[in-house]
Scaffold this motif. Structure first.
Motif, PDB file in Angstrom:
ATOM      1  N   ARG A  28      10.182  34.955 -23.039  1.00  0.00           N
ATOM      2  CA  ARG A  28      10.083  33.547 -23.436  1.00  0.00           C
ATOM      3  C   ARG A  28      10.720  32.618 -22.410  1.00  0.00           C
ATOM      4  NH1 ARG A  28      11.848  32.718 -29.584  1.00  0.00           N
ATOM      5  NH2 ARG A  28      10.784  30.736 -29.306  1.00  0.00           N
ATOM      6  N   LEU A  29      11.709  33.086 -21.684  1.00  0.00           N
ATOM      7  CA  LEU A  29      12.358  32.275 -20.656  1.00  0.00           C
ATOM      8  C   LEU A  29      11.614  32.298 -19.332  1.00  0.00           C
ATOM      9  CD1 LEU A  29      16.070  33.224 -21.300  1.00  0.00           C
ATOM     10  CD2 LEU A  29      15.037  30.973 -21.640  1.00  0.00           C
ATOM     11  N   GLY A  30      10.709  33.235 -19.167  1.00  0.00           N
ATOM     12  CA  GLY A  30      10.002  33.411 -17.904  1.00  0.00           C
ATOM     13  C   GLY A  30       8.850  32.449 -17.727  1.00  0.00           C
ATOM     14  N   ASN A  31       7.851  32.900 -17.052  1.00  0.00           N
ATOM     15  CA  ASN A  31       6.681  32.098 -16.721  1.00  0.00           C
ATOM     16  C   ASN A  31       5.849  31.870 -17.980  1.00  0.00           C
ATOM     17  OD1 ASN A  31       4.363  30.983 -15.760  1.00  0.00           O
ATOM     18  ND2 ASN A  31       4.000  32.508 -14.182  1.00  0.00           N
ATOM     19  N   LEU A  32       5.950  30.688 -18.568  1.00  0.00           N
ATOM     20  CA  LEU A  32       5.246  30.402 -19.813  1.00  0.00           C
ATOM     21  C   LEU A  32       3.735  30.313 -19.638  1.00  0.00           C
ATOM     22  CD1 LEU A  32       7.668  27.903 -21.564  1.00  0.00           C
ATOM     23  CD2 LEU A  32       7.382  30.342 -21.954  1.00  0.00           C
ATOM     24  N   ALA A  33       3.280  30.211 -18.402  1.00  0.00           N
ATOM     25  CA  ALA A  33       1.844  30.222 -18.163  1.00  0.00           C
ATOM     26  C   ALA A  33       1.260  31.590 -18.516  1.00  0.00           C
ATOM     27  CB  ALA A  33       1.553  29.884 -16.705  1.00  0.00           C
ATOM     28  N   ASN A  34       2.097  32.609 -18.503  1.00  0.00           N
ATOM     29  CA  ASN A  34       1.653  33.966 -18.822  1.00  0.00           C
ATOM     30  C   ASN A  34       2.073  34.406 -20.223  1.00  0.00           C
ATOM     31  OD1 ASN A  34       0.509  34.339 -16.288  1.00  0.00           O
ATOM     32  ND2 ASN A  34       2.467  34.963 -15.422  1.00  0.00           N
ATOM     33  N   TYR A  35       2.552  33.480 -21.027  1.00  0.00           N
ATOM     34  CA  TYR A  35       3.017  33.835 -22.369  1.00  0.00           C
ATOM     35  C   TYR A  35       2.416  32.873 -23.383  1.00  0.00           C
ATOM     36  CZ  TYR A  35       6.142  34.987 -26.208  1.00  0.00           C
ATOM     37  OH  TYR A  35       6.651  35.377 -27.416  1.00  0.00           O
ATOM     38  N   ASP A  36       1.667  33.389 -24.299  1.00  0.00           N
ATOM     39  CA  ASP A  36       0.982  32.585 -25.304  1.00  0.00           C
ATOM     40  C   ASP A  36       1.817  32.573 -26.590  1.00  0.00           C
ATOM     41  OD1 ASP A  36      -0.741  31.285 -26.979  1.00  0.00           O
ATOM     42  OD2 ASP A  36      -2.296  32.820 -26.929  1.00  0.00           O
ATOM     43  N   GLU A  37       2.363  31.414 -26.949  1.00  0.00           N
ATOM     44  CA  GLU A  37       3.203  31.311 -28.141  1.00  0.00           C
ATOM     45  C   GLU A  37       2.436  30.881 -29.386  1.00  0.00           C
ATOM     46  OE1 GLU A  37       7.600  30.521 -27.768  1.00  0.00           O
ATOM     47  OE2 GLU A  37       6.781  29.046 -26.387  1.00  0.00           O
ATOM     48  N   THR A  38       1.121  30.858 -29.330  1.00  0.00           N
ATOM     49  CA  THR A  38       0.378  30.516 -30.536  1.00  0.00           C
ATOM     50  C   THR A  38       0.535  31.624 -31.565  1.00  0.00           C
ATOM     51  OG1 THR A  38      -1.658  31.467 -29.645  1.00  0.00           O
ATOM     52  CG2 THR A  38      -1.321  29.107 -29.311  1.00  0.00           C
ATOM     53  N   TRP A  39       0.465  31.242 -32.823  1.00  0.00           N
ATOM     54  CA  TRP A  39       0.735  32.163 -33.922  1.00  0.00           C
ATOM     55  C   TRP A  39      -0.441  32.122 -34.885  1.00  0.00           C
ATOM     56  CZ3 TRP A  39       6.343  32.302 -36.012  1.00  0.00           C
ATOM     57  CH2 TRP A  39       6.515  33.396 -36.856  1.00  0.00           C
ATOM     58  N   ASP A  40      -1.122  33.219 -35.005  1.00  0.00           N
ATOM     59  CA  ASP A  40      -2.260  33.323 -35.912  1.00  0.00           C
ATOM     60  C   ASP A  40      -1.752  33.226 -37.355  1.00  0.00           C
ATOM     61  OD1 ASP A  40      -4.518  33.910 -37.331  1.00  0.00           O
ATOM     62  OD2 ASP A  40      -4.678  35.977 -36.647  1.00  0.00           O
ATOM     63  N   PRO A  41      -2.101  32.180 -38.107  1.00  0.00           N
ATOM     64  CA  PRO A  41      -1.570  31.996 -39.463  1.00  0.00           C
ATOM     65  C   PRO A  41      -2.391  32.660 -40.559  1.00  0.00           C
ATOM     66  CG  PRO A  41      -2.770  30.056 -38.847  1.00  0.00           C
ATOM     67  CD  PRO A  41      -2.854  31.006 -37.669  1.00  0.00           C
ATOM     68  N   TYR A  42      -3.205  33.642 -40.216  1.00  0.00           N
ATOM     69  CA  TYR A  42      -4.116  34.211 -41.205  1.00  0.00           C
ATOM     70  C   TYR A  42      -3.860  35.677 -41.501  1.00  0.00           C
ATOM     71  CZ  TYR A  42      -6.413  29.905 -39.929  1.00  0.00           C
ATOM     72  OH  TYR A  42      -6.671  28.588 -39.678  1.00  0.00           O
ATOM     73  N   HIS A  43      -2.612  36.093 -41.443  1.00  0.00           N
ATOM     74  CA  HIS A  43      -2.291  37.482 -41.764  1.00  0.00           C
ATOM     75  C   HIS A  43      -2.342  37.689 -43.271  1.00  0.00           C
ATOM     76  CE1 HIS A  43      -1.054  38.572 -37.715  1.00  0.00           C
ATOM     77  NE2 HIS A  43      -0.515  37.367 -37.648  1.00  0.00           N
ATOM     78  N   ALA A  44      -2.896  38.797 -43.698  1.00  0.00           N
ATOM     79  CA  ALA A  44      -3.005  39.093 -45.131  1.00  0.00           C
ATOM     80  C   ALA A  44      -1.669  39.532 -45.722  1.00  0.00           C
ATOM     81  CB  ALA A  44      -4.054  40.176 -45.357  1.00  0.00           C
TER      82      ALA A  44
END
Length: 87
Positions: A28-44
């Protein structure tokens, strides 16, 4: 078997969990261009979505309300000016 809720009873949990946390914070502290922080809100499964509540409250403030996953994720951001815990 660390897939079940009893994983904290396994002695290796206490070695592996903080190690994975540190690696995650490093990412999370590194290259944020290579880290996707989106969170899929559709878990059952309840407890996996950003707005699901966790059984924690009053950890870092005086609010008498349970935290959501999204709130905990933000509270423990490693780039915050103050991090509310220490390894």
């Amino acid at each position: 078997d660390m897939f079940q809720a009893s994983s904290a009873n396994d002695i290796t949990f206490w070695v592996l969990h903080p190690t994975v946390d540190r690696l995650w914070h490093y990412k999370r502290l590194g290259n944020l261009a290579n880290y996707d922080e989106t969170w899929d809100p559709y878990h059952a499964c309840y407890g996996h979505n950003p707005t699901d509540f966790q059984p924690f409250k009053n950890l870092l403030d005086s609010r008498d309300e349970y935290y959501t996953n999204a709130e905990l994720y933000d509270l423990f951001r490693p780039d915050r000016p103050t991090v509310p815990y220490m390894y």
